[in-house]
Enzyme design. Structure first.
Site, mmCIF file in Angstrom:
data_model
loop_
_atom_site.group_PDB
_atom_site.id
_atom_site.type_symbol
_atom_site.label_atom_id
_atom_site.label_comp_id
_atom_site.label_asym_id
_atom_site.label_seq_id
_atom_site.Cartn_x
_atom_site.Cartn_y
_atom_site.Cartn_z
ATOM 1 N N ASP A 69 45.897 11.262 -14.458
ATOM 2 C CA ASP A 69 46.939 11.942 -15.232
ATOM 3 C C ASP A 69 47.277 13.247 -14.522
ATOM 4 O OD1 ASP A 69 48.614 13.154 -17.068
ATOM 5 O OD2 ASP A 69 47.385 12.652 -18.809
ATOM 6 N N ARG B 247 49.922 15.187 -15.188
ATOM 7 C CA ARG B 247 50.827 16.036 -15.967
ATOM 8 C C ARG B 247 50.207 17.397 -16.256
ATOM 9 N NH1 ARG B 247 51.842 11.956 -20.834
ATOM 10 N NH2 ARG B 247 49.591 11.750 -20.462
#
Length: 424
Positions: free
Chosen positions: A335, A337
């Site tokens: 991930d 982000r």
């Protein structure tokens, strides 16, 4: 556990140390080089400090410069094709063109760094190659690229120094790389402040203004009327937006959904994920409450790997990889982000406190770390289909998402917090 406040205090001390002409240590992320660099303002260098740097590091002395400095000083890229895993932007190495002997001694390298830190220097101030290695910092600093080059440049800017910092990687007596505990012991021995790249990123998202409001308008939707506020990142120019229901200014306990762009789920109705369903349910919930915000973060396709790579990951999932394995197979983080933009948008909207609509612990804790006052979490139903069940289970089992649904062989009427759909 090191708190956000402790990290910010350490950065503030590091900024003061840089301004005072002292060394600081910046530790990289474990997912990158996972090492610590001694950093010093170029304009504060002396032969004594250079000798100390050379004695405790690899001896490869780097100097952060801006793109404009590299242009003015005629410092082209070291190679045409940068094959470095982290795209470290080495230019040709340099020595001072006068006032030195071989260029390698502490005194000679001090002279070279002093010229790199002198705004009156010109191309002819240097010969190439040499014994000091300029690195071009990315505009936007650590928020754009979380490396030591950018950390050095950010510290120079925050301390009010000329934009040239020198740094080198710490090593042990046997010249193996120092790791975290060894770095901390070394810092304690010499009285140096230690920060991490992530501390500096948090500091910048907390105190720098990195988004700007672009425009606002009324927008009627199938869930009633919202106002849309568009924001632009000054780091990369990406435009994001907030959908706002009701008068949220200075309000407590405002429902908030921070949603990462997913064209396949949000627009095409893909059943591979639950993104479109999450967005739809959040809009419906906020409309029913008459108050709330949806922050829509663009440029975060595939948990931050980009749209084309997300489709590559889909192809790997069809071969049997789960969503985590597919990202790793493509050499991307699970991930990637980050939520600094979302935090700055929420602060600009002047919310006092929020109730966050999410199943994602990373999002929850990162927004807290960035100064968003989260009172609690709103749990909306999980939309399960035959296409996304494995995806959702992977998010729960391998990514720690707060999803609550039973094992595959239990009957549908036993699902309590899950909605099932015949989609796909």
């Amino acid at each position: 556990m090191v708190t956000c406040e402790a990290g910010i205090a350490s950065v503030q001390q590091a900024i003061k140390d840089i301004a005072d002409g002292n060394f600081v240590i910046v530790i990289d992320r474990e997912s990158r080089e996972n090492e610590g660099d001694l950093i010093l303002a170029g304009e504060k260098v002396s032969a004594e400090k250079m000798a100390f740097l050379l004695s405790h590091t690899t001896g490869i002395v780097c100097a952060s410069v801006t793109r404009e400095q590299a242009r003015v000083l005629d410092l082209p890229a070291m190679v045409q094709e940068n094959q470095c895993a982290f795209k470290t932007a080495f230019t040709v190495s340099v020595d001072a063109s006068s006032g030195i002997t071989t260029g390698v001694s502490a005194a000679d390298r001090t002279r070279t760094v002093q010229l790199l830190s002198d705004p009156t220097s010109i191309s002819q101030s240097f010969v190439r190659p040499g014994h000091v290695f300029p690195l071009v910092s990315q505009p936007g600093g650590v928020v754009k690229r979380p490396g030591h080059t950018e950390a050095s440049m950010d510290l120079m800017r925050l301390a009010g120094m000329y934009p040239c910092g020198i740094f080198a990687e710490l090593v042990n007596a046997d010249h193996s790389m120092m790791r975290q505990q060894q770095i901390l012991d070394f810092a304690e021995q010499h009285g140096f402040t230690v920060i991490t790249v992530d501390d500096l990123i948090t500091y910048r998202w907390t105190f720098d203004s990195l988004v700007e409001h672009v425009s606002s308008a009324r927008i009627p939707t199938k869930y009633g009327e919202f106002f849309i506020h568009v924001y632009k990142s000054i780091i990369d120019g990406t435009e994001h937006f907030a959908l706002v229901k009701g008068d949220i200014r200075e309000q407590e306990s405002v429902p908030v959904r921070v949603h990462s762009e997913c064209l396949t789920g949000d627009v095409l109705g893909s059943c591979r994920c639950d993104c479109g369903a999450q967005l739809d349910m959040a809009m419906r919930y906020i409309a029913e409450q008459g108050l709330g915000v949806i922050v829509y973060l663009r440029g975060q396709e595939g948990r931050g790997i980009g749209f084309g790579h997300k489709i590559q990951a889909y192809a790997l999932q069809d071969l049997g990889y789960d969503t985590v394995e597919a990202n790793l197979q493509l050499s991307f983080p699970i991930d990637a982000r980050e939520y600094g933009v979302a935090a700055q948008i929420l602060k600009d909207l002047r919310l006092t406190s929020v109730r966050l609509i999410t199943h994602n612990p990373k999002k929850f804790f990162e927004l807290q770390r960035l100064g968003i006052h989260i009172l609690d979490r709103i749990v909306l139903p999980v939309i399960v289909s035959s296409e996304n069940e494995r995806y959702l289970r992977t998010k729960k089992d391998r990514m720690g998402h707060w999803l609550n649904f039973p094992v595959l062989n239990e009957s549908e009427d036993e699902y309590e917090t899950v909605e099932r759909t015949s989609c796909c």
